[in-house]
Motif scaffolding. Structure first.
Motif, mmCIF file in Angstrom:
data_model
loop_
_atom_site.group_PDB
_atom_site.id
_atom_site.type_symbol
_atom_site.label_atom_id
_atom_site.label_comp_id
_atom_site.label_asym_id
_atom_site.label_seq_id
_atom_site.Cartn_x
_atom_site.Cartn_y
_atom_site.Cartn_z
ATOM 1 N N ALA A 90 0.825 -1.223 0.000
ATOM 2 C CA ALA A 90 0.000 0.000 0.000
ATOM 3 C C ALA A 90 0.853 1.265 0.000
ATOM 4 C CB ALA A 90 -0.932 -0.009 1.202
ATOM 5 N N LEU A 108 -1.025 -5.817 8.049
ATOM 6 C CA LEU A 108 -2.450 -5.774 7.729
ATOM 7 C C LEU A 108 -2.761 -4.839 6.557
ATOM 8 C CD1 LEU A 108 -5.263 -6.653 8.916
ATOM 9 C CD2 LEU A 108 -5.246 -4.517 10.169
ATOM 10 N N ILE A 109 -2.089 -3.713 6.576
ATOM 11 C CA ILE A 109 -2.378 -2.668 5.595
ATOM 12 C C ILE A 109 -2.022 -3.097 4.170
ATOM 13 C CG2 ILE A 109 -0.196 -1.349 5.629
ATOM 14 C CD1 ILE A 109 -2.116 1.026 6.446
ATOM 15 N N PHE A 127 -9.596 -4.070 19.311
ATOM 16 C CA PHE A 127 -9.375 -2.647 19.138
ATOM 17 C C PHE A 127 -10.698 -1.939 18.863
ATOM 18 C CE2 PHE A 127 -6.912 0.911 17.312
ATOM 19 C CZ PHE A 127 -5.913 0.947 18.256
ATOM 20 N N PHE A 256 1.329 -6.505 13.858
ATOM 21 C CA PHE A 256 0.254 -5.567 14.195
ATOM 22 C C PHE A 256 0.747 -4.537 15.206
ATOM 23 C CE2 PHE A 256 -3.707 -4.236 16.356
ATOM 24 C CZ PHE A 256 -4.274 -3.604 15.259
ATOM 25 N N PRO A 310 -3.382 14.123 7.582
ATOM 26 C CA PRO A 310 -2.005 13.742 7.940
ATOM 27 C C PRO A 310 -1.389 12.704 6.994
ATOM 28 C CG PRO A 310 -3.413 13.748 9.884
ATOM 29 C CD PRO A 310 -4.321 13.924 8.702
ATOM 30 N N TYR A 339 -5.809 11.255 -0.747
ATOM 31 C CA TYR A 339 -6.797 11.782 0.212
ATOM 32 C C TYR A 339 -6.636 13.301 0.335
ATOM 33 C CZ TYR A 339 -6.383 6.862 1.529
ATOM 34 O OH TYR A 339 -6.321 5.494 1.503
ATOM 35 N N SER A 366 -9.831 11.314 5.262
ATOM 36 C CA SER A 366 -8.514 11.252 5.921
ATOM 37 C C SER A 366 -8.210 9.893 6.530
ATOM 38 C CB SER A 366 -8.423 12.310 7.027
ATOM 39 O OG SER A 366 -8.457 13.582 6.471
ATOM 40 N N LEU A 375 -8.202 1.774 11.693
ATOM 41 C CA LEU A 375 -8.657 1.182 12.952
ATOM 42 C C LEU A 375 -8.431 2.126 14.130
ATOM 43 C CD1 LEU A 375 -7.465 -2.517 12.727
ATOM 44 C CD2 LEU A 375 -9.778 -1.757 13.239
ATOM 45 N N GLY A 376 -7.597 3.136 13.930
ATOM 46 C CA GLY A 376 -7.268 4.026 15.046
ATOM 47 C C GLY A 376 -8.011 5.351 15.003
HETATM 48 C C1 HEM Z 1 -4.895 11.259 12.395
HETATM 49 C C2 HEM Z 1 -4.452 10.079 12.575
HETATM 50 C C3 HEM Z 1 -4.597 8.966 11.569
HETATM 51 C C4 HEM Z 1 -4.797 8.998 10.215
HETATM 52 C C5 HEM Z 1 -4.946 10.225 9.336
HETATM 53 C C6 HEM Z 1 -4.871 7.630 9.752
HETATM 54 C C7 HEM Z 1 -5.104 7.265 8.446
HETATM 55 C C8 HEM Z 1 -5.286 5.972 8.000
HETATM 56 C C9 HEM Z 1 -5.659 5.597 6.653
HETATM 57 C C10 HEM Z 1 -5.887 6.578 5.510
HETATM 58 C C11 HEM Z 1 -5.758 4.250 6.607
HETATM 59 C C12 HEM Z 1 -6.200 3.410 5.395
HETATM 60 C C13 HEM Z 1 -5.081 2.745 4.674
HETATM 61 C C14 HEM Z 1 -5.495 2.121 3.356
HETATM 62 O O1 HEM Z 1 -6.637 2.228 2.915
HETATM 63 O O2 HEM Z 1 -4.624 1.496 2.707
HETATM 64 C C15 HEM Z 1 -5.407 3.753 7.916
HETATM 65 C C16 HEM Z 1 -5.353 2.431 8.280
HETATM 66 C C17 HEM Z 1 -4.959 2.019 9.513
HETATM 67 N N1 HEM Z 1 -4.746 2.805 10.644
HETATM 68 FE FE1 HEM Z 1 -4.823 4.802 10.761
HETATM 69 N N2 HEM Z 1 -4.685 6.797 10.819
HETATM 70 C C18 HEM Z 1 -4.526 7.574 11.952
HETATM 71 C C19 HEM Z 1 -4.331 7.142 13.238
HETATM 72 C C20 HEM Z 1 -4.226 5.847 13.594
HETATM 73 C C21 HEM Z 1 -4.010 5.379 14.954
HETATM 74 C C22 HEM Z 1 -3.935 6.279 16.181
HETATM 75 C C23 HEM Z 1 -3.916 4.022 14.866
HETATM 76 C C24 HEM Z 1 -3.695 3.023 15.966
HETATM 77 C C25 HEM Z 1 -3.158 3.240 17.116
HETATM 78 C C26 HEM Z 1 -4.116 3.635 13.472
HETATM 79 C C27 HEM Z 1 -4.116 2.341 12.984
HETATM 80 C C28 HEM Z 1 -4.403 1.980 11.688
HETATM 81 C C29 HEM Z 1 -4.390 0.607 11.221
HETATM 82 C C30 HEM Z 1 -4.071 -0.611 12.060
HETATM 83 C C31 HEM Z 1 -4.739 0.632 9.856
HETATM 84 C C32 HEM Z 1 -4.818 -0.563 8.893
HETATM 85 C C33 HEM Z 1 -6.232 -1.058 8.747
HETATM 86 C C34 HEM Z 1 -6.341 -2.149 7.673
HETATM 87 O O3 HEM Z 1 -5.460 -2.284 6.819
HETATM 88 O O4 HEM Z 1 -7.339 -2.881 7.717
HETATM 89 N N3 HEM Z 1 -4.298 4.759 12.732
HETATM 90 N N4 HEM Z 1 -5.147 4.829 8.758
#
Ligand code: HEM
Length: 424
Positions: A90, A108-109, A127, A256, A310, A339, A366, A375-376
């Motif tokens: 990704a 995972l991503i 989570f 993870f 971000p 995005y 976002s 997930l976060g």
């Molecule tokens: C402002 C803060 C955050 C932004 C902008 C953000 C953004 C994103 C985005 C755009 C994705 C999608 C990725 C994709 O479609 O390929 C994603 C996935 C993910 N994020 Fe966040 N994230 C943030 C904070 C967090 C936090 C605080 C955590 C955990 C502590 C987290 C954990 C994850 C995980 C585990 C995925 C993967 C989910 C999957 O592949 O099924 N994120 N995030």
């Protein structure tokens, strides 16, 4: 089919793929031009030289389709069978070898169904918004302590003293590591996400692998400890959770855990510093929010998440010949979901170039959309909300005190340093 170059423009063409482009800010004018001309348009990648312990490596990059409108980003995200996260990962940079690809695919991503569905089921059972909600008091305490510490000085740095500290303290609790070790998280995350920035990874593949290995060893120790002596915390549940007869293997746990280190640290850091920057630059909106009180906060948080965006993009790969928003795309083509551009698309978000802290509805992207939705998201919102609750009454006295330094990254919209002064 590439977009014809704009021959009337005097400025050099904006290189969307080049991390150096983002040193001066997100190229919103270039995204707007691309949205106007075609929802999906070609970006050439310039060859880049990376250091490595085996000598310099030239990354030529295949070029890619930039998806810049809201509708097209949503359409591609909702078709994971056609626009795959697993095929080449990704992230914008291609894995260099088959082994590298196998390596990143364990995150995972970078997975597709059915693996993605199965692993996501286990981790999302742990989570949950409820589990994150239980962290509210801790998050509030961390935000209060950090901000009080900042305000006691007449000068501080919004990034290093505030925005980096809160997510690190929260993550230390979440991941089950002593607070004193939180600088390790900071280092791993900088080396992995800030990979392209000369100050951090400098594009060095070996440094990247080294950071991965160190973090893995640490995570493995945490998993072993928690299985031996379970505690009432999220990391114990992750290490021991069983969903539909399936438990995370050690490797999956570490993967993870590391994804949380990176995803929960950099992103939230940049959300907090970008939000403070937005509020300092828009004193009218800042005062309106302060006057509206606590009830107005969730809507304002959502708008700040949109405004900052971000994470500017994630990448997909076409699994067959297809079409997106009228643009033919060939099997194997790289497709990048911007995005940062979708969130400024006036067709989906009226007046998108204006910060409006009362904006509702706010269909920003976002956190992505579709099966990989972040997930976060709840945790990130909770952290920004806690920071604003503490900081907002003091913000009118905070003014910029010197140049801001931006992160050199085509992936995260980040600031490395933002010195401010607090007026007495
Ligand atoms: C402002 C803060 C955050 C932004 C902008 C953000 C953004 C994103 C985005 C755009 C994705 C999608 C990725 C994709 O479609 O390929 C994603 C996935 C993910 N994020 Fe966040 N994230 C943030 C904070 C967090 C936090 C605080 C955590 C955990 C502590 C987290 C954990 C994850 C995980 C585990 C995925 C993967 C989910 C999957 O592949 O099924 N994120 N995030």
């Amino acid at each position: 089919m590439a977009i014809a170059p704009d021959r009337t423009a005097r400025a050099a063409p904006v290189q969307l793929a080049d991390p150096a482009t983002y040193r001066v800010g997100v190229p919103h004018a270039e995204f707007a031009r691309r949205r106007r001309e075609a929802p999906v348009s070609w970006v050439a990648e310039q060859p880049r030289v990376r250091p490595s312990s085996a000598g310099p490596i030239v990354d030529s990059g295949s070029g890619y389709w930039a998806v810049t409108t809201h509708a097209a980003v949503v359409a591609a995200s909702r078709e994971p069978g056609t626009f795959s996260s697993g095929r080449r990962g990704a992230f914008l940079n291609d894995p260099r070898t088959k082994a590298d690809l196998e390596f990143v695919r364990q995150l995972l991503i970078n997975m597709d169904a059915p693996e993605h569905t199965a692993v996501r089921r286990v981790v999302s059972a742990v989570f949950t918004p409820r589990a994150v909600g239980r962290l509210r008091d801790q998050v509030t305490d961390h935000a209060r302590t950090v901000i009080r510490g900042c305000l006691e000085k007449d000068r501080f740095d919004v990034v290093t003293d505030l925005a980096a500290e809160v997510p690190l303290l929260v993550l230390a609790d979440l991941l089950g590591i002593p607070r004193a070790d939180r600088h390790l998280l900071y280092g791993w995350s900088n080396r992995l996400v800030g990979f392209d920035d000369p100050e951090y990874g400098g594009g060095d593949v070996e440094a990247y692998r080294q950071a991965f290995a160190e973090a893995f060893q640490y995570a493995l120790r945490v998993a072993e400890e928690r299985r031996r002596a379970p505690r009432d915390d999220l990391v114990t549940r992750l290490a021991t959770a069983e969903v539909a007869g399936r438990r995370l293997s050690d490797r999956e746990f570490c993967q993870f855990w590391l994804l949380l280190v990176v995803a929960g640290n950099e992103t939230t850091r940049h959300l907090i510093s970008g939000s403070v920057q937005a509020l300092v630059e828009h004193p009218g909106e800042r005062d309106r929010l302060h006057a509206a009180g606590q009830d107005a906060l969730p809507t304002a948080v959502e708008e700040l998440v949109r405004w900052v965006t971000p994470i500017m993009q994630f990448r997909r790969t076409a699994t067959g010949d297809t079409e997106l928003a009228g643009q033919p795309i060939a099997e194997g083509d790289k497709v990048v979901l911007y995005y940062a551009s979708a969130n400024r698309d006036g067709h989906a978000i009226p007046g998108a170039d204006r910060l409006d802290l009362a904006r509702d509805p706010n269909p920003h992207l976002s956190f992505g959309i579709g099966p990989h939705f972040c997930l976060g998201a709840h945790l990130a919102r909770l952290e920004l909300s806690a920071v604003l609750t503490e900081l907002l009454p003091h913000l009118p006295a905070v003014e910029l005190d010197g140049p801001q330094v931006r992160l050199e990254s085509n992936f995260v919209n980040g600031i490395k340093s933002m010195p401010v002064r607090v007026r007495a």
